[in-house]
Design a protein around this motif. Sequence first.
Motif, short mmCIF file in Angstrom:
data_model
loop_
_atom_site.label_atom_id
_atom_site.label_comp_id
_atom_site.label_asym_id
_atom_site.label_seq_id
_atom_site.Cartn_x
_atom_site.Cartn_y
_atom_site.Cartn_z
N GLU A 91 23.92 -36.22 33.00
CA GLU A 91 24.69 -36.06 31.78
C GLU A 91 25.40 -37.35 31.40
OE1 GLU A 91 27.30 -32.79 32.39
OE2 GLU A 91 25.69 -31.36 32.82
N ILE A 92 25.66 -38.21 32.38
CA ILE A 92 26.31 -39.49 32.08
C ILE A 92 25.39 -40.36 31.23
CG2 ILE A 92 27.15 -41.64 33.13
CD1 ILE A 92 28.15 -39.98 35.47
N GLU A 93 24.11 -40.38 31.57
CA GLU A 93 23.17 -41.22 30.82
C GLU A 93 22.91 -40.67 29.43
OE1 GLU A 93 20.30 -43.85 33.12
OE2 GLU A 93 19.98 -41.87 34.04
N ARG A 94 23.28 -39.42 29.16
CA ARG A 94 23.13 -38.89 27.82
C ARG A 94 24.20 -39.42 26.87
NH1 ARG A 94 22.38 -33.83 30.74
NH2 ARG A 94 20.15 -33.44 31.01
N ASP A 95 25.29 -39.90 27.44
CA ASP A 95 26.31 -40.55 26.61
C ASP A 95 25.73 -41.86 26.09
OD1 ASP A 95 29.41 -40.79 25.94
OD2 ASP A 95 28.73 -42.75 26.69
N THR A 96 25.85 -42.08 24.79
CA THR A 96 25.20 -43.25 24.19
C THR A 96 25.68 -44.56 24.80
OG1 THR A 96 26.85 -43.18 22.42
CG2 THR A 96 24.74 -42.10 22.01
N HIS A 97 26.99 -44.69 25.00
CA HIS A 97 27.52 -45.95 25.51
C HIS A 97 27.24 -46.11 27.00
CE1 HIS A 97 30.05 -49.51 25.38
NE2 HIS A 97 30.64 -49.10 26.48
N ALA A 98 27.48 -45.08 27.78
CA ALA A 98 27.25 -45.17 29.23
C ALA A 98 25.77 -45.41 29.51
CB ALA A 98 27.73 -43.90 29.92
N GLY A 99 24.89 -44.70 28.80
CA GLY A 99 23.46 -44.90 29.01
C GLY A 99 23.03 -46.31 28.65
N PHE A 147 31.75 -40.39 35.82
CA PHE A 147 31.82 -38.99 35.43
C PHE A 147 33.10 -38.69 34.67
CE2 PHE A 147 33.51 -34.77 36.41
CZ PHE A 147 32.52 -33.96 35.86
N TRP A 148 34.22 -39.18 35.17
CA TRP A 148 35.51 -38.85 34.57
C TRP A 148 35.67 -39.52 33.22
CZ3 TRP A 148 37.54 -34.84 36.74
CH2 TRP A 148 37.29 -34.59 38.10
N ALA A 149 35.26 -40.79 33.13
CA ALA A 149 35.38 -41.49 31.84
C ALA A 149 34.55 -40.81 30.77
CB ALA A 149 34.95 -42.95 32.01
N VAL A 150 33.33 -40.41 31.10
CA VAL A 150 32.46 -39.74 30.13
C VAL A 150 33.02 -38.35 29.79
CG1 VAL A 150 30.16 -38.78 29.78
CG2 VAL A 150 30.43 -41.02 30.85
N ILE A 157 36.18 -36.47 21.83
CA ILE A 157 35.32 -36.34 20.65
C ILE A 157 35.35 -34.92 20.11
CG2 ILE A 157 32.92 -36.40 19.89
CD1 ILE A 157 32.49 -38.80 21.70
N ALA A 158 35.42 -33.93 21.01
CA ALA A 158 35.49 -32.53 20.57
C ALA A 158 36.76 -32.29 19.74
CB ALA A 158 35.46 -31.60 21.78
N TYR A 189 42.17 -40.78 17.35
CA TYR A 189 41.13 -40.35 18.27
C TYR A 189 40.13 -41.48 18.52
CZ TYR A 189 42.83 -35.56 17.85
OH TYR A 189 43.60 -34.42 17.90
N GLU A 190 39.91 -42.29 17.50
CA GLU A 190 38.98 -43.40 17.64
C GLU A 190 39.44 -44.37 18.73
OE1 GLU A 190 36.68 -46.73 14.88
OE2 GLU A 190 38.31 -45.53 14.05
N GLU A 191 40.74 -44.65 18.76
CA GLU A 191 41.28 -45.52 19.80
C GLU A 191 41.12 -44.89 21.18
OE1 GLU A 191 45.29 -46.41 18.87
OE2 GLU A 191 44.81 -47.67 17.14
N PHE A 192 41.28 -43.58 21.24
CA PHE A 192 41.13 -42.87 22.52
C PHE A 192 39.69 -42.99 23.02
CE2 PHE A 192 40.12 -38.98 24.91
CZ PHE A 192 41.10 -39.02 25.88
N VAL A 193 38.73 -42.77 22.13
CA VAL A 193 37.33 -42.86 22.51
C VAL A 193 36.96 -44.30 22.86
CG1 VAL A 193 34.97 -42.57 21.68
CG2 VAL A 193 36.68 -40.82 21.18
#
Length: 463
Positions: A70-78, A211-214, A221-222, A286-290
Amino acid sequence: MSRRKHKSRPKAQPVAHAEAPRKNLPAEARTLIANVQNDITIPYYSGLLQHADDTLIQQGGGKGLALYDEIERDTHAGAMLEKRRNALISRVWEVEPGGDLPRDKRAAELVEKCFKALPFDQICKGLLKATLKGFAVGEVVWKRDGSEILPASIVIHDQRRFGFDRDWQPRLLTLSNMQPGEQLPERKFVVHRFGVEGNNPYGLGLGSRLFWAVLFKREGIAFWLHFLEKFAGPTVVGKTPYGMLTEEQNKLLNTLLSVRTASAITAPIGTEIEFLEASRSGTVTYEEFVSYWDRQISICVTGETLTTQVGANGGNRALGEVHQEQLDVLADSDGDLLADTLRSQLCQWIVDYNLPGAAVPSVWRIRPKNEQAEAGTRKTKAEAAKVLDDAIKQIVKQAGAFEDDEVAREYIVSFDITDALSDKAIDALVEARHDFAGADVEPDPFVTGDPAMFSATRLKKKR
């Protein structure tokens, strides 16, 4: 070596009561005392070692290593994980013989021929999945080619299919044998590990931290989407008069729900309808948080942020080069680990099958040269060499004032910049010193000695 006289140092004396070296090693020295069976960090041992990854144990929920997919599904982490792998895979590889004998060179040529016949970069990229999950497994399919036994293909498998016994040997987990798993033949499965500590053959990948960062980024984002939904369509509030029946209130609620898509509605007389707009104040978004968690992901994977993210004030080229150097350092580290794995397993097996007894070669990924940096280094060295050359010329020119060769020699070697010259070179300078007398040499700041003063000082010391 400097030609100045140095006081002789006293020779080291042997220890008076040193014990004679033991010829035989005790049994304890040849075995691992802190082993798997007495390791208190392992919950239990039943023939198959368990993961020591706390994140995987506490948050896995039965998913196992699939949690880190699931981590690699995150656009930035992947993208960052892919970037780190590509930083190494994009480099040219070469095979280095393990020794100087003809047999060792033949072994290196054989290994190079094998790797060129395989999709070697793809295989290495699959093994580098260990960076995220702690380990990766590749199965070798062998073939006979004439008198040689060579790898025909290497298949990278899902890590969830394997466990490890106390000797760190992989075991295949099947539906009929999940504990302790099927025993596997030797020289068959290549295991690459990352972040190995203690008696944990599973390694510890970056997934334990990512894992925690993602997760926090996904939760942010939710909330952000919910917030945007409130801004896009304000909440409709309907105020009904006292005494309105529940059925009539439900009809009004359904009418209000259609406000978002309808251009007109009807409401009973006496009903008051208003829109509740979402409002907020302050600079936190929220943008700053992400973005914060994206930066943490970048730091965790590549150790830097500037090669992928630029701040509001823009980037700095020099700082960007420093960050790129950090990425190169990580690629060097990943390359060294992968080279050790290939040498101790795949290369060793190829040599054992075909040229037993030959030195095992190594496979290295070469860091590309920084032509601009090398050009600057060469320019700096050339400038330093010219300054040094001019200084030596000035010294020799001034040494031409001495007729006595021994005095001229003492004058020349009295400068530190001539320490690197050999005695033969000094003799040549002493002999040619008069040829420099008419040379047009600019005064050099390195030369502070004056021949006349040097001669007077030397004469005074003799008196």
